[in-house]
Write an enzyme that holds these catalytic residues in place. Structure first.
Site: not given
Lengths: 418, 418
Positions: B143, B190-191, B299
Site C-alpha cells: 500500500d 488501496g484501502r 502483490r
C-alpha cells in the site's frame, strides 16, 4: 499471380497476434515482386467492408520490431458476424469489390473459428465473381479451441501468465491462511473450452499447492460436490485455491455467470462466475474468501509471453505469406507436434473446411476422473507450450510497446451502406 | 550483547518480503559471533505467542537464493492485533517470555504501520520486564502508506506490475473498442491510500492511452462527475479505461464496495468496487463494459518485480541486522531519496515512534485538480521506483520458487492459553 496483400485481425486480440502481423509484413517484403503492398484492415472485416485499409509500406524495420513485442491488435479487430451468404451475399460481394479496387490478390484473415469460416466463404465467392483471391486463415485465439493445430497462437502466453500467477498467488494465500483468506477463487477465460483453466494446473508442479480445484466448462458443475471438496481441502491443507472457467455451467445447462447479455455473434456475455462461487462459499461454508477476475489482463500480458508461443505466432504469419504466394487457396498454416520432450514442431497446411466452426474442447483424458484437475497426459500436452520467457524490451520501467504511425490508404469505392 | 535473532512477517505479504527475509538471514550469518541462530516466527506474531519458531541454520546458500526470488511469506504471516498493552499486557509479556526462553536478543518485525506499533511496544515492555530486547521494525507494504520512508518495499513491484498491466490492457481495449468493450474498469488494492492506483497512471507515458480515469480513496467519489467523464472520454477517444482503488468512498463517507465484513483489526473488508462501477456504467450509460479484479495477483507478481524494489527489500533486511547488532533499539531502516533522476537513495535510521500508526496518503499535489489523474510531481516520484526488471529464474516454463525445508525449533514453554 502478383498483387497486393490484405491482412486483417478478427475477434479477441492476444499478446502475440501483432507478432504474426509483423511476420506477415516481413515475409511479404522478403517475397519481393510476388507481393506488392501489404494493407491491414482497420478493425478487421469492418475495415474491408468500409474500404478502410491501413498502409504499411512506410513502417521501418524498427517499427516492425516494436510491433512484434506489442500486445493487442495494431490494425484494430472486431466482433462482427457477416450475414449468411445464402440469405444475403451483399457483404461478401462488397468485400470482393474492395479487394479488387485495391488490387488485393491475397487475403489473410487472422482469427479463430468464426474467422476461418469467413475466409473460407470469401475464397469461394471471389471465384464466382470472376475475381479469384487466395484466402488464408491464420490461427489465433487465447481459448485454444481451434481444431487440427497443436495450439492456437496466443493461448500459450495467456496460459503461461495464468500458471505463473496461480503459482504466485498460492504462495501468498498459503502464507496468510491461518488468520486470513481460506478460499481463493480465480476466474479465467474460456467460454466453452477449459484450456486456460487447465493450464493453471501446471502451477502445482509437484502435486503440492494450488490450484486444488479446477472448474471446466466441459464438466457440469455440481454445487454439493464442489462445496464438499472446498471444505475438505481447507480441512486437509488449511486453504483452497479454486480456478474457474468463465463458462462453467450448472446441471440446467445455463452458465453460472450468465448476465443476460449477448455480443454481436449472439454469444452470451459472461463475467462473474468467481463472485457467484464466492457467494456460495460465503453463505454455505462461512469461509473467508477472496476472488480475482483476471479478464483482459490474461490475453494481453505480453510481459510474460511464452517463447514457444511467440515462435508459433511468427511462424504461422510467415507460412501464411508463403502459402498465399504459392497459390494455396482456402488453407491455414497449423502447428504440428512432432514430439513432447524435447518439444519439436513444424508448420503444415490444413484445409479451412476442416477448421471452420469446429470447437476443440479439453478431452476427457485430460481431466481427472473427479472432474477437478488435470491428468499427466494434459501436463505432457501443456508443459512444452509455456516454455521460455520472451520478454519485451523496457525503458523507464515500462515495456516499449509500439505506437506505430497509422495511415489509411485512399478509399477507392463509394461509402459502404451496409 | 550477543544472542539469537527472531524475524517475523506481519500483515499482507508481498512479492519481495522474502528477499528481505533472505537478506536478514544472510547478514546475520555474516555478522559472525554477534548473532547466534536466526529464527523465523511461524505465522508472524502468533508463532511468537505460541512458541513456534522455525529454524534457518540448515538452509543452504542455494535455499537463500531461491527464497530471495519467491513471493509470499516463507514463515507465514498473519493478521492479528495484540490486545492493547494498557488494558491487558499478558500477550506482550508472553512474547518477552518466549524470546527469553530462546535467548532471543534481537527481534525484527517486518510489516506495515500496525507492526511498527507492535515492535515499538515490545521494545518497551522488554526493558520493564528486565529482559531488554533490541526491536527493529522492517518496512513492507504494497500500500506504500508508511510515512518517513521514500517507499515501502513491496509497493514498487506491485506498482510496476499494475502499470505494465494497464499499458497492456489499454492496447487490447483500443484494438476492440469499435464493436466490443467501451469501458474497462480495473480494481486495485488501496484501502485508504491510492498509491497503487496512482502507479497505473505511469502506463500513459506520453499522455495518450489509458488509464483515462483514476479513482483514489483520497478523493470523494462523485457519481455524476464520474459518469460525465466516462461518457466524455468514450465520445472523444472511443473508449475509457478506469482504475479504481478498492477504498473509494462516496459523499456519505462509506466505501462504495463495503461488503459488511471486517478483519481481525476491525478494518472493513472490501472488494467489488469495480463491479459496483460496472453496474453504474451499465445502467446509467448503457455502455458495454468489462472489469478486472486483480486482487492478490498484484502483490505476489514476483515475475515482474521492480529491480529497485528488490534492492530496497534486501537493503532494509541487511540494515535491520546491522542496527540490531549495534544495539539501536526501536528503530526502522528507511529509504531516503537523494535524487529523482538518476534515482539515488540510501538507507537511514528512523524512530519507530515516528512511524507507528501514521498513514501516508497520496498528497494533493500528486493528484490532478479534477481528481482523476496524477500530476508530473507524482510521476517524478513514482517513475524511478519501477525501474529495472528483476526476473526470477525459470525451469520448465515456470519460476523456480522455493519450497524450503521448514523445521520448527523445540518449544521451550508450556502451550499458550491466549
Amino acid at each position: 499471380m502478383a498483387g497486393n496483400l490484405l491482412y486483417a485481425q478478427s475477434g479477441g486480440v492476444t499478446a502475440v497476434i501483432n507478432a504474426t502481423a509483423a511476420a506477415v509484413i516481413g515475409a511479404a517484403r522478403e517475397a519481393g515482386d510476388s507481393v506488392g503492398t501489404v494493407f491491414g484492415a482497420r478493425n478487421g472485416i469492418l475495415g474491408v467492408l468500409r474500404d478502410e485499409l491501413y498502409k504499411t509500406d512506410h513502417w521501418t524495420e524498427e517499427d516492425l520490431r516494436r510491433l512484434d513485442q506489442t500486445p493487442g491488435g495494431v490494425f484494430g479487430s472486431c466482433r462482427y458476424k457477416l450475414k449468411p451468404m445464402d440469405e444475403d451475399d451483399r457483404e461478401h460481394r462488397r468485400i470482393i469489390e474492395v479487394l479488387k479496387a485495391h488490387d488485393v490478390r491475397y487475403f489473410l484473415y487472422n482469427g479463430g473459428n468464426d474467422s476461418a469460416d469467413t475466409a473460407f466463404k470469401i475464397s469461394r465467392i471471389g471465384e464466382r465473381m470472376g475475381y479469384p483471391v487466395t484466402c488464408i486463415g491464420v490461427p489465433k485465439t487465447v481459448d485454444n479451441d481451434l481444431p487440427v493445430t497443436d495450439a492456437s497462437p496466443g493461448f500459450a502466453s495467456a496460459a503461461k501468465y495464468l500458471a505463473v500467477s496461480a503459482a504466485e498467488v498460492d504462495k501468498d494465500i498459503y502464507s496468510m491462511h491461518e488468520t486470513s483468506t481460506k478460499v481463493f477463487i480465480m476466474e479465467v477465460m474460456g467460454r466453452h473450452a477449459g484450456w486456460l483453466a487447465a493450464a493453471t494446473g501446471l502451477a502445482s508442479r509437484d502435486g503440492t499447492g494450488g490450484p486444488h480445484i479446477i472448474l471446466f466448462p466441459e464438466v457440469t458443475f455440481d454445487e454439493a460436490r464442489f462445496l464438499e471438496r472446498v471444505q475438505g481441502c481447507v480441512d486437509e491443507v488449511g486453504y483452497c485455491m479454486v480456478v474457474a472457467s468463465e463458462g462453467v455451467r450448472g446441471e440446467d445447462g445455463n452458465f453460472l455467470a450468465d448476465q443476460g447479455k449477448t455480443d454481436a455473434f449472439g454469444h452470451r456475455q459472461l463475467g462473474g462466475v468467481a463472485s457467484v462461487l464466492a457467494d456460495l462459499v460465503d453463505s454455505r461454508l462461512g469461509l473467508k474468501n477472496h476472488h480475482a477476475l483476471v479478464d483482459y489482463l490474461q490475453r494481453s500480458a505480453r510481459h510474460l509471453a511464452s517463447a514457444v508461443d511467440l515462435e508459433h505466432a511468427r511462424a504461422v504469419g510467415r507460412a501464411a505469406v508463403e502459402y498465399a504466394v504459392a497459390g494455396h487457396n482456402s488453407v491455414m498454416p497449423v502447428i504440428e507436434r512432432l514430439s513432447d520432450d524435447p518439444y519439436r514442431w513444424q508448420i503444415r497446411r490444413a484445409e479451412l473446411s476442416e477448421i471452420a466452426n469446429v470447437e476443440h474442447m479439453v478431452p476427457k483424458s485430460f481431466i481427472t476422473e473427479d472432474g477437478f484437475g488435470i491428468t499427466d497426459a494434459c501436463r505432457r500436452y501443456l508443459r512444452p507450450l509455456i516454455e521460455g520467457e520472451a520478454y519485451p524490451t523496457y525503458a523507464d520501467g515500462l515495456p516499449v510497446y509500439g505506437n506505430l504511425p497509422m495511415e489509411l490508404a485512399e478509399s477507392r469505392l463509394p461509402a459502404w451502406q451496409g
